[in-house]
Design a protein around this motif. Structure first.
Motif, PDB file in Angstrom:
ATOM      1  N   THR A 161      32.180  39.437  41.069  1.00 50.48           N
ATOM      2  CA  THR A 161      31.768  40.801  40.733  1.00 50.48           C
ATOM      3  C   THR A 161      31.261  40.880  39.296  1.00 50.48           C
ATOM      4  O   THR A 161      30.227  41.504  39.016  1.00 50.48           O
ATOM      5  N   MET A 162      31.990  40.240  38.370  1.00 51.80           N
ATOM      6  CA  MET A 162      31.537  40.197  36.969  1.00 51.80           C
ATOM      7  C   MET A 162      30.170  39.520  36.866  1.00 51.80           C
ATOM      8  O   MET A 162      29.253  40.013  36.202  1.00 51.80           O
ATOM      9  N   PHE A 163      30.053  38.386  37.522  1.00 50.16           N
ATOM     10  CA  PHE A 163      28.829  37.598  37.448  1.00 50.16           C
ATOM     11  C   PHE A 163      27.628  38.375  37.982  1.00 50.16           C
ATOM     12  O   PHE A 163      26.565  38.412  37.365  1.00 50.16           O
TER      13      PHE A 163
ATOM     14  N   GLU B 245      34.774  33.202  30.046  1.00 51.47           N
ATOM     15  CA  GLU B 245      36.165  33.103  29.584  1.00 51.47           C
ATOM     16  C   GLU B 245      37.135  33.299  30.745  1.00 51.47           C
ATOM     17  O   GLU B 245      38.157  32.611  30.832  1.00 51.47           O
ATOM     18  N   TYR B 246      36.806  34.221  31.629  1.00 52.88           N
ATOM     19  CA  TYR B 246      37.659  34.475  32.792  1.00 52.88           C
ATOM     20  C   TYR B 246      37.684  33.260  33.717  1.00 52.88           C
ATOM     21  O   TYR B 246      38.740  32.890  34.246  1.00 52.88           O
ATOM     22  N   ALA B 247      36.523  32.615  33.901  1.00 46.66           N
ATOM     23  CA  ALA B 247      36.452  31.418  34.749  1.00 46.66           C
ATOM     24  C   ALA B 247      37.260  30.274  34.146  1.00 46.66           C
ATOM     25  O   ALA B 247      37.915  29.506  34.870  1.00 46.66           O
ATOM     26  N   ASP B 248      37.226  30.140  32.823  1.00 50.74           N
ATOM     27  CA  ASP B 248      38.007  29.100  32.164  1.00 50.74           C
ATOM     28  C   ASP B 248      39.508  29.360  32.341  1.00 50.74           C
ATOM     29  O   ASP B 248      40.286  28.424  32.610  1.00 50.74           O
ATOM     30  N   ARG B 249      39.918  30.603  32.218  1.00 50.72           N
ATOM     31  CA  ARG B 249      41.329  30.944  32.428  1.00 50.72           C
ATOM     32  C   ARG B 249      41.734  30.711  33.878  1.00 50.72           C
ATOM     33  O   ARG B 249      42.860  30.283  34.156  1.00 50.72           O
ATOM     34  N   LEU B 250      40.813  30.972  34.812  1.00 49.39           N
ATOM     35  CA  LEU B 250      41.093  30.720  36.218  1.00 49.39           C
ATOM     36  C   LEU B 250      41.336  29.228  36.474  1.00 49.39           C
ATOM     37  O   LEU B 250      42.295  28.850  37.160  1.00 49.39           O
TER      38      LEU B 250
ATOM     39  N   THR C 246      44.857  30.625  47.863  1.00 53.83           N
ATOM     40  CA  THR C 246      44.648  32.033  48.227  1.00 53.83           C
ATOM     41  C   THR C 246      44.485  32.895  46.978  1.00 53.83           C
ATOM     42  O   THR C 246      43.581  33.726  46.882  1.00 53.83           O
ATOM     43  N   LEU C 247      45.354  32.692  46.002  1.00 56.45           N
ATOM     44  CA  LEU C 247      45.257  33.445  44.746  1.00 56.45           C
ATOM     45  C   LEU C 247      43.969  33.098  44.005  1.00 56.45           C
ATOM     46  O   LEU C 247      43.302  33.981  43.450  1.00 56.45           O
ATOM     47  N   ALA C 248      43.608  31.813  43.992  1.00 51.91           N
ATOM     48  CA  ALA C 248      42.388  31.392  43.299  1.00 51.91           C
ATOM     49  C   ALA C 248      41.155  32.046  43.906  1.00 51.91           C
ATOM     50  O   ALA C 248      40.231  32.453  43.181  1.00 51.91           O
ATOM     51  N   LEU C 249      41.122  32.185  45.224  1.00 52.45           N
ATOM     52  CA  LEU C 249      39.968  32.815  45.869  1.00 52.45           C
ATOM     53  C   LEU C 249      39.927  34.311  45.567  1.00 52.45           C
ATOM     54  O   LEU C 249      38.844  34.884  45.420  1.00 52.45           O
ATOM     55  N   GLN C 250      41.085  34.942  45.455  1.00 48.79           N
ATOM     56  CA  GLN C 250      41.108  36.356  45.071  1.00 48.79           C
ATOM     57  C   GLN C 250      40.532  36.535  43.664  1.00 48.79           C
ATOM     58  O   GLN C 250      39.751  37.465  43.415  1.00 48.79           O
ATOM     59  N   VAL C 251      40.916  35.662  42.759  1.00 41.14           N
ATOM     60  CA  VAL C 251      40.390  35.739  41.397  1.00 41.14           C
ATOM     61  C   VAL C 251      38.900  35.420  41.384  1.00 41.14           C
ATOM     62  O   VAL C 251      38.122  36.036  40.642  1.00 41.14           O
ATOM     63  N   ALA C 252      38.480  34.460  42.205  1.00 45.14           N
ATOM     64  CA  ALA C 252      37.053  34.100  42.266  1.00 45.14           C
ATOM     65  C   ALA C 252      36.209  35.268  42.758  1.00 45.14           C
ATOM     66  O   ALA C 252      35.054  35.435  42.331  1.00 45.14           O
ATOM     67  N   GLU C 253      36.753  36.108  43.639  1.00 46.93           N
ATOM     68  CA  GLU C 253      36.019  37.294  44.088  1.00 46.93           C
ATOM     69  C   GLU C 253      35.815  38.278  42.931  1.00 46.93           C
ATOM     70  O   GLU C 253      34.750  38.884  42.804  1.00 46.93           O
ATOM     71  N   ILE C 254      36.840  38.431  42.101  1.00 51.11           N
ATOM     72  CA  ILE C 254      36.698  39.280  40.911  1.00 51.11           C
ATOM     73  C   ILE C 254      35.648  38.682  39.973  1.00 51.11           C
ATOM     74  O   ILE C 254      34.800  39.392  39.425  1.00 51.11           O
ATOM     75  N   LEU C 255      35.697  37.366  39.798  1.00 53.84           N
ATOM     76  CA  LEU C 255      34.724  36.682  38.945  1.00 53.84           C
ATOM     77  C   LEU C 255      33.310  36.887  39.468  1.00 53.84           C
ATOM     78  O   LEU C 255      32.367  37.099  38.693  1.00 53.84           O
TER      79      LEU C 255
END
Length: 275
Positions: free
Chosen positions: A49-51, A141-146, A38-47
Motif C-alpha cells: 500500500t505504501m509503495f 525503512e519499513y521493508a528493512d524492518r520487516l 503469515t505475519l510477514a505477508l500481512q506486513v508485506a500487504e501494508i508495504l
C-alpha cells in the motif's frame, strides 16, 4: 482383461478429462504456512500500500519515469502476495522462499529511495517529487524492518509491524524530557473512555469526509496535474489518520487499514456472491 481395455490409437490426442487429470496430478501442493510467514505477508500487504501510493500515483509518477528499482519491487511483491497470478522467471526467488523475497524487496526499495533523492524527476513538480520521495523512503525503512523482524527469533517485532504504531517511521533519536504537570491539572484534563472514543470517532468521520471531498478534485476541469498529485498525497496521509482513529474505536466507520485504502467492501472481495 487386457483384451477388453480400449487402447488409444497411435498419435491420438488426450481428452479434456485426461488433460485435467494429468494437470491435477502434477500440481504442487503449497506448503503449510507458518505463523512467521503469515505475519510477514500481512506486513508485506501494508508495504505494498505504501509503495503503490508513490509508484502508481498517476502517469507522471516515479514508476512511469523509468525507475527500474520500483518495477522490481512491484514484481517481487506480486510474486510474494499472489504467486499463482504471476509468472516467475528463472532469476526470481523460488516459491515459498519468503526470506529471499523480503531481502530483495528491501534492497530494491533502498536503491529506489536513493535514486529519487539524488535525481530530479523531469516533469514532476518539486512538492510532488518530495512527497513521492518521502513515501518511498518510508517504505524502504519499513521493508528493512520487516526483513530484520522476519529473521529474528521472536515474532514480537513482526506482530508490532502489523499495527498502526509499527507502521510509523522509526526514530532512534532520544526523546526530549517530559515536563510533569501538577496532579490536579492531570485529573482536570484527563478524558474518560467514552470521551476519548467520541474524539477518535470525530477524527475518523472527518477524515472520511475530507477524503471523499478530495476525491472530487481531479474531476474538476482544468485542475493542473501537479495539484492532482499533491491531492493524491494528501489523501494517502488522511486515510492513514482515519484508519488509525477508526481502528481504535472498533472500525465501524469505514473499517481497518485495508478498507480505508482499498474500499469499504475489501473484506468481501473474491467471496461468493460479492458484487
Amino acid at each position: 482383461m487386457t483384451e477388453i481395455i480400449a487402447r488409444p490409437a497411435a498419435g491420438a490426442r488426450p481428452t479434456h478429462a485426461q488433460r485435467k487429470a494429468t494437470k491435477a496430478a502434477v500440481t504442487q501442493q503449497a506448503p503449510a504456512q507458518s505463523e512467521r510467514d503469515t505475519l510477514a505477508l500481512q506486513v508485506a500487504e501494508i508495504l505494498q500500500t505504501m509503495f503503490m501510493a508513490a509508484a502508481y500515483n498517476d502517469n507522471d509518477g516515479p514508476r512511469e519515469l523509468h525507475n527500474s528499482h520500483l518495477n522490481a519491487v512491484d514484481h517481487l511483491l506480486d510474486l510474494l502476495l499472489a504467486p499463482e497470478c504471476h509468472d516467475r522467471a528463472s532469476e526470481d526467488p523460488a516459491f515459498g522462499e519468503t526470506r529471499e523475497h523480503l531481502a530483495l524487496i528491501a534492497s530494491e526499495l533502498e536503491f529506489a529511495a536513493v535514486l529519487m533523492e539524488e535525481r530530479e524527476l523531469s516533469g514532476v513538480p518539486l512538492p510532488a517529487q518530495t512527497a513521492y520521495g518521502a513515501i518511498v523512503r518510508h517504505a524502504a525503512e519499513y521493508a528493512d524492518r520487516l526483513f530484520m523482524a522476519y529473521c529474528a527469533d521472536s515474532l514480537d517485532d513482526l506482530r508490532h509491524l502489523t499495527s498502526f504504531a509499527g507502521m510509523r517511521p522509526f526514530r532512534d533519536r532520544p526523546q526530549p524530557p517530559i515536563r510533569r504537570v501538577e496532579q490536579e491539572d492531570e485529573v482536570a484534563n484527563e478524558l474518560n473512555r467514552e470521551q476519548l472514543a467520541s474524539v477518535l470517532e470525530h477524527v475518523a468521520t472527518s477524515a472520511n469526509l475530507l477524503n471523499d471531498l478530495l476525491t472530487r478534485v481531479p474531476q474538476i476541469e482544468g485542475v493542473p496535474s501537479e495539484v492532482q498529485s499533491l491531492v493524491s498525497m494528501a489523501q494517502f496521509m488522511i486515510r492513514q489518520i482515519g484508519a488509525a482513529a477508526d481502528q481504535a474505536t472498533g472500525s465501524w466507520i469505514v473499517g481497518g487499514l485495508n478498507e480505508w485504502n482499498c474500499g469499504s467492501d475489501f473484506a468481501q472481495l473474491g467471496k461468493a456472491g460479492a458484487a
